[in-house]
Design a protein around this motif. Sequence first.
Motif, PDB file in Angstrom:
ATOM      1  N   PHE A  49       0.841  -1.197   0.000  1.00  0.00           N
ATOM      2  CA  PHE A  49       0.000   0.000   0.000  1.00  0.00           C
ATOM      3  C   PHE A  49       0.869   1.238   0.000  1.00  0.00           C
ATOM      4  O   PHE A  49       1.829   1.335   0.775  1.00  0.00           O
ATOM      5  N   ASP A  50       0.575   2.191  -0.881  1.00  0.00           N
ATOM      6  CA  ASP A  50       1.231   3.497  -0.799  1.00  0.00           C
ATOM      7  C   ASP A  50       0.253   4.635  -1.046  1.00  0.00           C
ATOM      8  O   ASP A  50       0.616   5.711  -1.523  1.00  0.00           O
ATOM      9  N   GLY A  51      -1.001   4.391  -0.656  1.00  0.00           N
ATOM     10  CA  GLY A  51      -2.033   5.407  -0.836  1.00  0.00           C
ATOM     11  C   GLY A  51      -1.892   6.606   0.065  1.00  0.00           C
ATOM     12  O   GLY A  51      -2.582   7.616  -0.133  1.00  0.00           O
ATOM     13  N   GLY A  52      -1.016   6.531   1.064  1.00  0.00           N
ATOM     14  CA  GLY A  52      -0.797   7.673   1.947  1.00  0.00           C
ATOM     15  C   GLY A  52       0.450   8.460   1.618  1.00  0.00           C
ATOM     16  O   GLY A  52       0.807   9.397   2.332  1.00  0.00           O
ATOM     17  N   THR A  53       1.122   8.098   0.517  1.00  0.00           N
ATOM     18  CA  THR A  53       2.385   8.735   0.156  1.00  0.00           C
ATOM     19  C   THR A  53       2.175  10.161  -0.339  1.00  0.00           C
ATOM     20  O   THR A  53       1.291  10.411  -1.154  1.00  0.00           O
ATOM     21  N   THR A  54       3.020  11.086   0.134  1.00  0.00           N
ATOM     22  CA  THR A  54       2.917  12.476  -0.292  1.00  0.00           C
ATOM     23  C   THR A  54       4.078  12.894  -1.183  1.00  0.00           C
ATOM     24  O   THR A  54       4.090  14.015  -1.691  1.00  0.00           O
ATOM     25  N   ASN A  55       5.058  12.019  -1.341  1.00  0.00           N
ATOM     26  CA  ASN A  55       6.205  12.372  -2.171  1.00  0.00           C
ATOM     27  C   ASN A  55       6.378  11.316  -3.253  1.00  0.00           C
ATOM     28  O   ASN A  55       5.544  11.203  -4.145  1.00  0.00           O
ATOM     29  N   THR A 126       5.195  -7.078  10.125  1.00  0.00           N
ATOM     30  CA  THR A 126       4.679  -6.596   8.848  1.00  0.00           C
ATOM     31  C   THR A 126       5.749  -5.951   7.990  1.00  0.00           C
ATOM     32  O   THR A 126       6.595  -5.210   8.489  1.00  0.00           O
ATOM     33  N   ALA A 127       5.657  -6.181   6.674  1.00  0.00           N
ATOM     34  CA  ALA A 127       6.435  -5.457   5.686  1.00  0.00           C
ATOM     35  C   ALA A 127       5.496  -4.526   4.925  1.00  0.00           C
ATOM     36  O   ALA A 127       4.502  -4.976   4.354  1.00  0.00           O
ATOM     37  N   GLY A 128       5.809  -3.223   4.947  1.00  0.00           N
ATOM     38  CA  GLY A 128       4.987  -2.275   4.199  1.00  0.00           C
ATOM     39  C   GLY A 128       5.597  -2.014   2.843  1.00  0.00           C
ATOM     40  O   GLY A 128       6.646  -2.568   2.505  1.00  0.00           O
ATOM     41  N   GLY A 129       4.902  -1.157   2.103  1.00  0.00           N
ATOM     42  CA  GLY A 129       3.872  -0.258   2.486  1.00  0.00           C
ATOM     43  C   GLY A 129       4.421   1.041   3.063  1.00  0.00           C
ATOM     44  O   GLY A 129       5.497   1.098   3.602  1.00  0.00           O
ATOM     45  N   ASP A 130       3.642   2.145   2.871  1.00  0.00           N
ATOM     46  CA  ASP A 130       4.040   3.407   3.477  1.00  0.00           C
ATOM     47  C   ASP A 130       3.611   3.436   4.940  1.00  0.00           C
ATOM     48  O   ASP A 130       2.923   2.541   5.429  1.00  0.00           O
ATOM     49  N   HIS A 131       4.019   4.503   5.654  1.00  0.00           N
ATOM     50  CA  HIS A 131       3.878   4.484   7.105  1.00  0.00           C
ATOM     51  C   HIS A 131       2.446   4.648   7.587  1.00  0.00           C
ATOM     52  O   HIS A 131       2.160   4.404   8.761  1.00  0.00           O
ATOM     53  N   THR A 174      -2.360  10.404   5.855  1.00  0.00           N
ATOM     54  CA  THR A 174      -1.204  10.265   4.979  1.00  0.00           C
ATOM     55  C   THR A 174      -0.103   9.561   5.776  1.00  0.00           C
ATOM     56  O   THR A 174      -0.240   9.329   6.979  1.00  0.00           O
ATOM     57  N   HIS A 175       1.001   9.277   5.101  1.00  0.00           N
ATOM     58  CA  HIS A 175       2.109   8.627   5.818  1.00  0.00           C
ATOM     59  C   HIS A 175       2.820   9.587   6.773  1.00  0.00           C
ATOM     60  O   HIS A 175       3.715   9.159   7.511  1.00  0.00           O
ATOM     61  N   GLY A 176       2.412  10.849   6.787  1.00  0.00           N
ATOM     62  CA  GLY A 176       2.961  11.800   7.742  1.00  0.00           C
ATOM     63  C   GLY A 176       2.081  12.037   8.952  1.00  0.00           C
ATOM     64  O   GLY A 176       2.431  12.836   9.831  1.00  0.00           O
TER      65      GLY A 176
END
Length: 329
Positions: A49-55, A126-131, A174-176
């Motif tokens: 999953f990287d739907g919360g990525t901002t960069n 777990t292995a992600g994925g964004d934070h 988001t991941h932040g």
Amino acid sequence: MNPTNGRTLADFQPVDSGTTPRYAAIPTFMRLPMASPEEVDIALVGVPFDGGTTNRAGTRHGPREIRNQSSLTRRVHHVSGISPYDLVKVGDCGDAPVNPIDLMGCLDAITDFYTGIRKAGATPLTAGGDHLISLPILRGLVKDNPVLGGPVGMIHLDAHSDTYDTFFGDHRYTHGTPFRRAIEEGLLDPKRVIQIGLRGAISDAANYDYARSVGIRIVFIEELVARGIEDVMAEARERVGDRPTYVSFDIDIIDPSQAPGTGTPEIGGVTTREAQQMVRLLQGVNMIGADVVEVSPPFDPSGLTALTGATIMFELLCVLADSLASRRG
């Protein structure tokens, strides 16, 4: 221990590289068998999953490549002597369900998946994925959990605090932002949270105000270097005590010269060797779960960052298996 459904500890062993080459067979975490959470004590899980990525996106590909690179891990830790597969049952429990075009629905699905893992009696690694994935994981493990009865502590190794409020207007997920939301939702006790390795210029002088106001302990990279890893990690263990604690490892705590495959790199980080030492010093922590996040394979075609993520997962697996075995006698 979880019910075995006829499968014993001997059934949850890595494929022997002396029998089957590391580049052969279907890739799973640590070359372990696929399993259901009901069968294992530690569930290795991916969240692509990287739907919360901002960069820079790409962490959706993290779990698959970490699985590939984890074929290079071995059985016994060379320093501690821990062989996790001889202590507890460990298996690859697949990936949490994700939907790349429905952020909130995806968070709900991940939460439900981890609630199922918790109710099955397994502890997730777990292995992600964004934070952002840490938020639904914590929801699944902590919310309405009668055993915990309240928020947990956290040891957070990262270049960033991830306690911002909103991005791009009023977007709160988001991941932040995961750990601000987790505190607001009563999942984390901020007075039992320590964040280690933070660094880099910030976009606003007030960026750390929230974390400090609720009692989070922030250890910038400069303090880590000045005091030394052993001293800081001793403080981390003291802060969380013997009560339930989650561990979150963002690959960007490592300097991008050694782990370039990540979405928000910050120079001046720890080395891979120092990161391994930090995780080893978690031994004895009462861990309810852990994650390794923000590995973005497209930014590192060499595979080094994914190999680093897999190796850190093995380090976490060793201390987690030792913790579970010690608690269960």
